[in-house]
Design an enzyme around this catalytic site. Sequence first.
Site, PDB file in Angstrom:
ATOM      1  CB  THR A   1      -8.889  -0.622  -6.156  1.00 17.33           C
ATOM      2  OG1 THR A   1      -8.604   0.665  -5.466  1.00 17.33           O
ATOM      3  CG2 THR A   1      -8.292  -1.710  -5.377  1.00 17.33           C
TER       4      THR A   1
ATOM      5  CG  ASP B   1      -8.668  13.878  -1.109  1.00 18.71           C
ATOM      6  OD1 ASP B   1      -7.789  13.614  -1.874  1.00 18.71           O
ATOM      7  OD2 ASP B   1      -8.884  14.934  -0.680  1.00 18.71           O
TER       8      ASP B   1
ATOM      9  CG  ASP C   1      -7.712  17.914 -15.993  1.00 22.59           C
ATOM     10  OD1 ASP C   1      -8.005  18.158 -17.443  1.00 22.59           O
ATOM     11  OD2 ASP C   1      -8.528  17.656 -15.337  1.00 22.59           O
TER      12      ASP C   1
ATOM     13  CB  THR D   1       0.793  11.070  -6.066  1.00 21.43           C
ATOM     14  OG1 THR D   1      -0.660  10.898  -6.019  1.00 21.43           O
ATOM     15  CG2 THR D   1       1.111  11.074  -7.661  1.00 21.43           C
TER      16      THR D   1
ATOM     17  CG  ASP E   1       0.991   5.090  -1.412  1.00 20.57           C
ATOM     18  OD1 ASP E   1       0.574   4.312  -2.049  1.00 20.57           O
ATOM     19  OD2 ASP E   1       0.606   5.481  -0.367  1.00 20.57           O
TER      20      ASP E   1
END
Lengths: 307, 277
Positions: free
Chosen positions: B45, B116, B192, B198, B200
């Site tokens: 997404t 997050d 960056d 990542t 998963d």
Amino acid sequence: MECRVLSIQSHVVRGYVGNKSASFPLQVLGFEVDSINSVQFSNHTGYSHWKGQVLTADELHVLYEGIKLNKVHQYDYVLTGYTRDTSFLEMVVDIIQELKRANPNLVYVCDPVLGDHGSMYVPQNLYPVYKNKVVPVADIITPNQFEAELLTGKNITTEKDAVEVMDLLHAMGPDTVVITSSDLPSRLGDRFLVSLGSQRKVRPDGSRTTQRVRMEVHKVDAVFVGTGDLFAAMLLAWTHHYPDDLKMACEKTFSVMHHVIQRTISYAHELAGPGRRPSPPQLELRMVQSKADIEDPAIVLEATVIS
Amino acid sequence: MECRVLSIQSHVVRGYVGNKSATFPLQVLGFEVDSINSVQFSNHTGYAHWKGQVLTAEELNVLYEGIKLNQVNRYDYILTGYSRDSSFLETVVDIIQELKKANPSLVYVCDPVMGDHGAMYVPEYLLPVYRDKVVPLSSSTQLIIKTVVLTSTDLPSKRGDQFLVALGSQNIVKADGTKTSQKICMDMPKVDAVFVGTGDLFAAMLLAWTHHHPKDLKAACEKTASVMHHVIRRTMTYANEMAGPGKRPSPAQLELRMVQSKADIENPAVVLEARVL
């Protein structure tokens, strides 16, 4: 190697058929595999029970739309196998035609799954779709003897018949045809079956040439599921590496099949115990255990070039 | 090695998130992976567009029923990640409880994906489901979660602001029955770019390396973090190459270079050291 395959096949939670059978080996060989799951089932339909959901032709289209909207619909290969739904198959054809416009070098590898041993095991109405729409846009096809006969209307009782059938299939579209199994008598006796391949090429001077090969393949006394899917995927890979050498591509492909099947049958017998026939779960291909053989198959059979 | 994982995660046609991110690396390491696809989307997404279908809790149950009817509902590990639906998550919990009854040694590896950088990015009502039902399942018989890894924090790193800090803690029962825990800390180089999938890959690789180093979280984390490093570096290099000088790579260009990283996945050169606290 930067090579992207779109594979439109079944997904099973457990086991190795359809996309589960095709993806890992292709990825291990360095191909990028985009996969559209045409169904999601618990396991293949040879078990006592199976449950799950199917993707409709519309839902397939929606997924493809997503790829297209992001402008990432560039593929080097498309791979398809077992399908039960004519509208789904027709949508697949539309998608492939569009992808071929986006990349005219796209190679469509098609296993025209219709049946085996004299009878169809998909709905009858798929036959005209394969014959009139799918096979004409295919570049590589992997029919068994029954499917080759059905698509061409010609029976195979001799090697000469098989060559004629393969030429008829070339005339329908695909430049590469492999009849994956036949009941032609093998030179090595009745523990072997005969497979044949034919690849039509155009030379730089414009003339046409055809390379034909014949393989004597060791029979195994068990029913495997997913082997056809693995075969088509590996033929994709090895014709990619040997685009002008069908002999070599077939030797590699049939050799991978041999190693995976041998490992699987050993394990299945171990699990089943002496004197017992292994069950479908026990006969699931030993795919992850065969990684090394997939990556670099030791050649175990030699294809004979025939005229 | 005969080890079977049930992974219940998203499927994307293109790219590497969810089951696409977890399956290949685990298979390459010799694990049998059964995968239930919680959704099928064209791509993740983070792209400009995405389209697809979701699996309902009922459909998940139907798939599990199929496995159960064939009496093949035995797993060594379960792996779950990003989920957006509380009834789906609750069905996952029911399935895991049943699988734990079938195999009490089953290990449930859970990435409790909620958000997050200070904000939730899943529906808020998933929090109580994770806190009260999901997380307690990833436990031993003493109802103590065995292994916790804080994959990234903004704690200041001793190596400067180009690094982030990850921490891990593992409860171990010693041979004499006493309980102890090993705590470790890693400084990981920041990159960056925004990667998807990542987390998963991390959870899948932590499953693999804690399997091989069940009593050595330091080794397991060093291997896991090293795999991440190799895959991310390869991806970053390729993405920048594709984008061209001075241009930020697109989501499509930033897809993890998974198949190209096979050798690093199989045998990761250890490139960072975890400190035992």
